[in-house]
Design a protein around this motif. Structure first.
Motif, PDB file in Angstrom:
ATOM      1  N   GLU A  26     -35.731  23.116  15.323  1.00  0.00           N
ATOM      2  CA  GLU A  26     -35.156  23.446  13.971  1.00  0.00           C
ATOM      3  C   GLU A  26     -36.365  23.466  12.939  1.00  0.00           C
ATOM      4  O   GLU A  26     -35.843  24.389  12.066  1.00  0.00           O
ATOM      5  N   ASP A  27     -37.390  23.131  13.092  1.00  0.00           N
ATOM      6  CA  ASP A  27     -38.452  23.303  12.015  1.00  0.00           C
ATOM      7  C   ASP A  27     -39.199  24.741  12.201  1.00  0.00           C
ATOM      8  O   ASP A  27     -39.234  25.194  11.223  1.00  0.00           O
ATOM      9  N   LEU A  28     -38.912  25.268  13.376  1.00  0.00           N
ATOM     10  CA  LEU A  28     -39.423  26.624  13.687  1.00  0.00           C
ATOM     11  C   LEU A  28     -38.238  27.531  13.180  1.00  0.00           C
ATOM     12  O   LEU A  28     -38.542  28.419  12.546  1.00  0.00           O
ATOM     13  N   ASP A  29     -37.024  27.376  13.509  1.00  0.00           N
ATOM     14  CA  ASP A  29     -35.908  28.192  13.214  1.00  0.00           C
ATOM     15  C   ASP A  29     -35.852  28.202  11.665  1.00  0.00           C
ATOM     16  O   ASP A  29     -35.525  29.347  11.219  1.00  0.00           O
ATOM     17  N   ARG A  30     -36.141  27.329  11.099  1.00  0.00           N
ATOM     18  CA  ARG A  30     -36.221  27.439   9.488  1.00  0.00           C
ATOM     19  C   ARG A  30     -37.087  28.297   8.841  1.00  0.00           C
ATOM     20  O   ARG A  30     -36.962  28.641   7.878  1.00  0.00           O
ATOM     21  N   LYS A  31     -38.308  28.341   9.586  1.00  0.00           N
ATOM     22  CA  LYS A  31     -39.262  29.349   8.956  1.00  0.00           C
ATOM     23  C   LYS A  31     -39.114  30.777   9.265  1.00  0.00           C
ATOM     24  O   LYS A  31     -39.561  31.629   8.527  1.00  0.00           O
ATOM     25  N   LEU A  32     -38.137  31.125  10.061  1.00  0.00           N
ATOM     26  CA  LEU A  32     -38.010  32.504  10.461  1.00  0.00           C
ATOM     27  C   LEU A  32     -36.654  32.920   9.567  1.00  0.00           C
ATOM     28  O   LEU A  32     -35.705  32.243   9.157  1.00  0.00           O
ATOM     29  N   VAL A  33     -36.571  34.453   9.618  1.00  0.00           N
ATOM     30  CA  VAL A  33     -35.430  34.847   8.868  1.00  0.00           C
ATOM     31  C   VAL A  33     -34.356  34.533   9.686  1.00  0.00           C
ATOM     32  O   VAL A  33     -34.199  34.672  10.875  1.00  0.00           O
ATOM     33  N   PRO A  34     -33.129  34.167   9.284  1.00  0.00           N
ATOM     34  CA  PRO A  34     -31.840  33.933   9.653  1.00  0.00           C
ATOM     35  C   PRO A  34     -31.283  35.031  10.598  1.00  0.00           C
ATOM     36  O   PRO A  34     -31.477  36.441   9.825  1.00  0.00           O
ATOM     37  N   VAL A  35     -30.724  34.858  11.513  1.00  0.00           N
ATOM     38  CA  VAL A  35     -30.315  36.030  12.482  1.00  0.00           C
ATOM     39  C   VAL A  35     -28.797  36.378  11.754  1.00  0.00           C
ATOM     40  O   VAL A  35     -27.963  35.328  11.199  1.00  0.00           O
ATOM     41  N   PRO A  36     -28.555  37.461  11.729  1.00  0.00           N
ATOM     42  CA  PRO A  36     -27.073  37.990  11.422  1.00  0.00           C
ATOM     43  C   PRO A  36     -25.893  37.011  12.223  1.00  0.00           C
ATOM     44  O   PRO A  36     -26.277  36.646  13.479  1.00  0.00           O
ATOM     45  N   THR A  37     -24.845  36.873  11.726  1.00  0.00           N
ATOM     46  CA  THR A  37     -23.750  36.130  12.240  1.00  0.00           C
ATOM     47  C   THR A  37     -23.371  36.885  13.760  1.00  0.00           C
ATOM     48  O   THR A  37     -23.485  38.140  13.851  1.00  0.00           O
ATOM     49  N   GLY A  38     -23.298  35.927  14.645  1.00  0.00           N
ATOM     50  CA  GLY A  38     -23.099  36.551  16.231  1.00  0.00           C
ATOM     51  C   GLY A  38     -24.370  36.882  16.875  1.00  0.00           C
ATOM     52  O   GLY A  38     -24.314  37.184  18.156  1.00  0.00           O
ATOM     53  N   TYR A  39     -25.337  36.336  16.305  1.00  0.00           N
ATOM     54  CA  TYR A  39     -26.622  36.637  17.075  1.00  0.00           C
ATOM     55  C   TYR A  39     -27.178  35.256  17.288  1.00  0.00           C
ATOM     56  O   TYR A  39     -27.036  34.326  16.327  1.00  0.00           O
ATOM     57  N   LEU A  40     -27.849  34.837  18.277  1.00  0.00           N
ATOM     58  CA  LEU A  40     -28.369  33.594  18.660  1.00  0.00           C
ATOM     59  C   LEU A  40     -29.895  33.852  18.861  1.00  0.00           C
ATOM     60  O   LEU A  40     -30.108  34.634  19.720  1.00  0.00           O
ATOM     61  N   ARG A  41     -30.787  32.982  18.737  1.00  0.00           N
ATOM     62  CA  ARG A  41     -32.224  32.948  19.282  1.00  0.00           C
ATOM     63  C   ARG A  41     -32.298  31.714  20.138  1.00  0.00           C
ATOM     64  O   ARG A  41     -31.723  30.450  20.081  1.00  0.00           O
ATOM     65  N   ARG A  42     -32.873  31.831  21.390  1.00  0.00           N
ATOM     66  CA  ARG A  42     -32.892  30.968  22.267  1.00  0.00           C
ATOM     67  C   ARG A  42     -34.409  31.011  23.020  1.00  0.00           C
ATOM     68  O   ARG A  42     -34.918  31.989  23.019  1.00  0.00           O
ATOM     69  N   VAL A  43     -34.705  29.707  23.615  1.00  0.00           N
ATOM     70  CA  VAL A  43     -35.960  29.795  24.452  1.00  0.00           C
ATOM     71  C   VAL A  43     -35.552  29.461  25.950  1.00  0.00           C
ATOM     72  O   VAL A  43     -34.791  28.909  26.429  1.00  0.00           O
ATOM     73  N   CYS A  44     -36.115  30.271  26.554  1.00  0.00           N
ATOM     74  CA  CYS A  44     -36.280  30.199  27.884  1.00  0.00           C
ATOM     75  C   CYS A  44     -37.419  30.227  28.776  1.00  0.00           C
ATOM     76  O   CYS A  44     -38.174  31.293  28.861  1.00  0.00           O
ATOM     77  N   GLY A  45     -37.847  29.022  29.233  1.00  0.00           N
ATOM     78  CA  GLY A  45     -39.608  28.817  29.796  1.00  0.00           C
ATOM     79  C   GLY A  45     -40.346  29.233  28.504  1.00  0.00           C
ATOM     80  O   GLY A  45     -40.369  28.889  27.353  1.00  0.00           O
ATOM     81  N   MET A  46     -41.120  30.591  28.863  1.00  0.00           N
ATOM     82  CA  MET A  46     -42.101  30.766  27.917  1.00  0.00           C
ATOM     83  C   MET A  46     -41.499  32.250  27.182  1.00  0.00           C
ATOM     84  O   MET A  46     -42.303  33.192  26.587  1.00  0.00           O
TER      85      MET A  46
END
Length: 140
Positions: free
Chosen positions: A99-119
């Motif tokens: 959450e603390d990293l996500d807040r630093k980034l520009v919000p993604v448009p509706t319908g998009y997700l940022r996810r982490v998978c491994g590295m």
């Protein structure tokens, strides 16, 4: 008579071009107004260089924020690239960005997700599970 005979094909070509130009222009105007045509030119969002720097800084060695190194299922590993499709059910195995990293980034448009998978950080179109953009976390 010869002069007329030589210009007749040229006149016919010009007449044909004139007659076909009208309908072609009308079709072009219809395409500009067609929503399906407009949708085919959609530009997907991407991970910017500034966001990449923030992510790399967040996950740098010694920060205490390294992602889980869990094994990535082979079916998912093959899809971790732009234009890859995350297999059904695998999207639930992807972690959210902290959450603390996500807040630093520009919000993604509706319908998009940022996810982490491994590295790897993924930007995914939620509706179709299309991988729009990826970046690899580099250990520094």
């Amino acid at each position: 008579m010869r002069h007329f005979h030589g210009t007749l094909p040229v006149c016919l070509v010009l007449l044909a071009v004139t007659l076909t130009a009208g309908p072609a222009q009308e079709k072009a105007k219809e395409k500009d107004q067609d929503p399906a045509e407009a949708e085919s030119h959609v530009h997907y969002p991407f991970i910017t260089d500034a966001e990449n720097r923030l992510i790399q800084d967040y996950y740098r060695v010694g920060s205490g924020h390294m992602p889980k190194k869990g094994d990535v299922p082979p079916a998912l590993a093959r899809q971790l690239h732009r234009a890859g499709i995350i297999p059904a059910g695998m999207d639930k195995k992807l972690d959210r960005l902290p959450e603390d990293l996500d807040r630093k980034l520009v919000p993604v448009p509706t319908g998009y997700l940022r996810r982490v998978c491994g590295m790897t950080i993924l930007l995914i179109l939620e509706k179709t599970s299309l991988v729009v953009d990826t970046i690899a976390i580099v250990r520094q």
